[in-house]
Structures are given as structure tokens and as C-alpha cells.
Design an enzyme around this catalytic site. Sequence first.
Site, mmCIF file in Angstrom:
data_model
loop_
_atom_site.group_PDB
_atom_site.id
_atom_site.type_symbol
_atom_site.label_atom_id
_atom_site.label_comp_id
_atom_site.label_asym_id
_atom_site.label_seq_id
_atom_site.Cartn_x
_atom_site.Cartn_y
_atom_site.Cartn_z
ATOM 1 N N LYS A 145 0.817 -1.169 -0.201
ATOM 2 C CA LYS A 145 -0.216 -0.292 0.218
ATOM 3 C C LYS A 145 0.908 1.389 -0.260
ATOM 4 O O LYS A 145 1.958 0.858 0.338
ATOM 5 C CB LYS A 145 -0.504 -0.268 1.188
ATOM 6 N N LYS A 179 -1.149 -8.563 12.531
ATOM 7 C CA LYS A 179 -1.187 -7.832 14.463
ATOM 8 C C LYS A 179 -1.802 -8.689 14.898
ATOM 9 O O LYS A 179 -2.524 -9.705 14.369
ATOM 10 C CB LYS A 179 -1.604 -6.446 14.649
ATOM 11 N N ASP A 232 -1.531 7.247 3.656
ATOM 12 C CA ASP A 232 -0.671 6.564 4.229
ATOM 13 C C ASP A 232 -1.645 5.615 5.285
ATOM 14 O O ASP A 232 -1.150 4.263 5.197
ATOM 15 C CB ASP A 232 0.228 7.293 4.515
ATOM 16 N N HIS A 237 -4.851 1.089 7.001
ATOM 17 C CA HIS A 237 -5.376 0.754 8.074
ATOM 18 C C HIS A 237 -6.639 0.583 9.021
ATOM 19 O O HIS A 237 -7.185 -0.041 9.345
ATOM 20 C CB HIS A 237 -3.584 0.858 9.000
ATOM 21 N N LYS A 337 1.350 11.115 12.963
ATOM 22 C CA LYS A 337 2.780 10.763 13.161
ATOM 23 C C LYS A 337 3.085 12.136 14.779
ATOM 24 O O LYS A 337 2.777 13.454 14.319
ATOM 25 C CB LYS A 337 3.959 11.572 12.135
#
Length: 486
Positions: A145, A179, A232, A237, A337
Site C-alpha cells: 500500500k 497483527k 498512508d 489500516h 505522527k
Amino acid sequence: MASTPPFDIVFFGGTGDLALRKLMPALYQAHKYGALDPDGRIFALGRKALSIEDYLDLLLQWVKQALGDDYDEPSWASFTSRLQFHKLEANNADDYKALASVLNAPSDRVTVCYLATAPDLFTTICGHLADVGLNHSNVRLVLEKPLGHDLTSSNAINEAVGHCFTENQIYRIDHYLGKESVQNLMAIRFGNTLFEPLWRREWIDNIQITIAEELGVEERGEFYDRTGALRDMLQSHLLQLLCIVAMEPPASLSEDAVRDEKLKVLKSLKPFSTEDVLTRTVRGQYRNGAINGAPVVAYREEKHVAHDSNTETFVALQAELANWRWAGVPFFLRTGKRLQERVAEIVINFRDVPHALFPMPLGLHSANRLVIRLQPQESVRLYFLAKEPGDAMNLQSTYLNMDFHTTFKARWADAYERLLLDVIRGRLALFMRRDEQAQAWTWVEPILECWSNYAASPKTYTAGSWGPAASSALLSRAGFLWHEET
Ligand code: BG6
């Protein structure tokens, strides 16, 4: 752990950040713990003509850094005997012929081509692979991705790749699905009778999904500045986590049964109008600040980032699903971030009791919440109220805790290790199907469009904080708070 079938795995972008930081360390671990077939070979490809010694020197630093005490010399020595490095220019047909001649796979050998490159090279690489016959039925293609940067570009890539490979040869990776705690969420929901009856709008007040990172953009400024947090992280996700939380019980764990249910969730996401984008999304960008006491620069001062960049490094939004199970339940998603701590978690806040029999602790809402923590330490916590010992009927919030590392002694694979093994074994369930991915892009597109049409800059936040104040305001307007655990 059972070993894989014999394989060749080829990394396009073998000297890139992802291959060095995540993929190779993951394969090293799989090797060290005996999960790889002894004949399995690993090929790293890169634009520069590196000798294998130079490549291994480079890789070793990254492996040591990624694995710390889990690194050891004997297993490194045996791991390196699997590795080869080859120079390959993505658009040089001769390089692919040379690659085909070294792979020259016998028909019973699995060949995995992992495209850990910029997505704009996917089409070129796949075309060349097909030209040299490296799309035969034992070849599996892994696509990293983000696949494209919007629906049109993602469709174009999927279309072109689809001319060279069949859908069941294509593994669109989202490492969050690998995960352990995400797998466990399925087990919690569908392996117990306890939660499923409560897992719906009648009993759930709101759901929060957070992926917070301390890291900045590191060496990826150029990529990141073109991409931003929505593409991103959120488009992939966070939406995948949302799917696992919100999907209906699948009829089985077969790849299509699970992926069909996830697709239904994506299709139920209420589309955002311009008004929704303006009132229910927050985009932020970090200014300078401190992470764990150490000063860090502002996003606009990061290497390869434009000084007047408006790329978001933080996004929070309120989503809603238009279906019977979830109508009216807000899903708050946020990621960023340079936030205060590295944490990824899913928080299910249950409704308050209908009638307050006891005096409630001040400011306490959602006495019952289930917190599934994905990282840094996997755990599942169920919060509830209990009476404090003593004369008075004073209630206090407490929880039952299931800490994975205390409960389960066996080692478990990290996300990339597990997914790489799944590809070699031919298990597609934890990879995204084309229609899922297109649907995810369809949903985020109005947000991207509105952000680019309304020229307002992202709201700034101090590096080391929890993001812009508007992110807390988004919840408080709806009467909630972000769950922040100590
Ligand atoms: C990647 C993103 O997909 O996920 C990165 O491109 C991000 O920007 C990373 O840092 C986070 O993954 P994890 O597993 O470290 O939370």
C-alpha cells in the site's frame, strides 16, 4: 511451526526502507524459528549494482536495529546463505530476462514477487514479469500500500496488474491485518457468546480507533509529502480495523467469506458531504516540539518535505455506518505522527446504565468499555464499575486485564512475518481483495477532494502532543472524550 513449501521470494525495492526495516528482519525471524523451507531462496533487487557482501553489510545494520536481542550470529550466517542480490532497473527488459533465468522455477516451487516499490512502478514491473513468463500459476504477487493515490489511479493499477495476474495470485498487503491482536479481535467477537449480543447500536455508545506514532517521517519525506496520513494510514489500516470491528459474523473463515463481510462494512460507510468533511474531519501537521524529552523539528523542516507543505501528518474523523447494527453509532478514527506516545488501540464504549442507582464517580461515562490494544504491548481490558470496600456505596472504575505476554508463553510472529508466511503458503484471507480496496478509496475520495478544494492549511500541533485541539473538540461536540490510558 510447520515449514513452508519450497519457495523463491523476490523483493523489488530490496534496498528500500520497507525491505530493510520490516521485510528482511521478518524473514530472518521466520528462518531463525524454523518456519522456512530449507530450500527457500531470497532475492533482493535494487537499482544499484551492489555486491552481495555490500548488501549484507547494509542489511545487517537494519536487522540488528530491528531485532535487538533476537539477533544472533549463527542464524544470521545460515540466513544469508539463502540471499542473493541482483541489479534490476524497473523498465529494463534485459534485467527481467536475467531474473527469469536465475529463478527458472520448477513448476512445484512457489515464486513470490513482492513489490516494495513506489506504486507508480507496479504496472511496469508486472508487464515485464508477464513478458518473461514470471506470471505462471505458481507466481504470487504482493502489492504494498498505498495502491495508487486515489480511486482512478488505484483502478488503473488494478486493471493493468489484472491483465498479467489473476485475482487469486494477487496479495494486497495491509500489515495491520497480520497483527496478533487483530486476529484476536475476531476470536473475541466470534468465539464467545459474551460479546456478540452486545455488539450493536443498542448497547454501544461509540467506538474509537487510534493509531498514534512517536516517529516522524524519517527518511520517507518525499513519499510522505505526496501521500499524507489519510492515504498512508486511514484509507488502509484504520478502515481495515474498522471492518474487523464492525463486520457481521462470516459463515466461515474462508478468504471470501471474510472478505465479503468486510466489503459490506465498507459499502455501509456513509459518504461524506462537503459539510461533513468540514465539520467531521480534522487534519493536522506537527510543528517542532519534543518526543520523550528530545527536541524534534517541525514537519516542514523534515528532509525532502516542502517548506510550505500542506500535507497532513494527523487525521481524525467521525464516521458512521448506515446499517441496522450500527446506525447512529459514531466511529471516531485518528492517526498521526509525532504524537505523545506510540499506541494503537480499539476502544468499544458501551452505553451507560438506564437508571443510576449509585452515585457515579465524577465525570465518568462509559463505565463499561473494552479496550483492545494492538501495540506497544498487546492486551485486552474490560472496564467496569465495582464497589470500593467500606461502608459507603462508592463505585470505582476497574478492569479485567488479559495481557498477551503474560497469558501466552509461546512466541508469536510479528505482522510482516506472519503475512509473508501466509503468502508463501497461499493463504489469501488476510489480504485485501480488489473490490475492498476500491471501496475504501471511494469512501475517502470526497475528503481528499474537499481538502484540496478548500485551501485552508492543516491545523498545527506541537510534536509530542495528542494532535490539534480540534481533534478533542470533534469528540466533545458529540459528548465524548478520547480514551487515553496511563
Ligand atoms: C505504514 C505506514 O503502513 O505503517 C507508515 O506507511 C507507518 O507511515 C507504519 O509508520 C506504522 O506501522 P506500525 O506497525 O509500526 O504501527
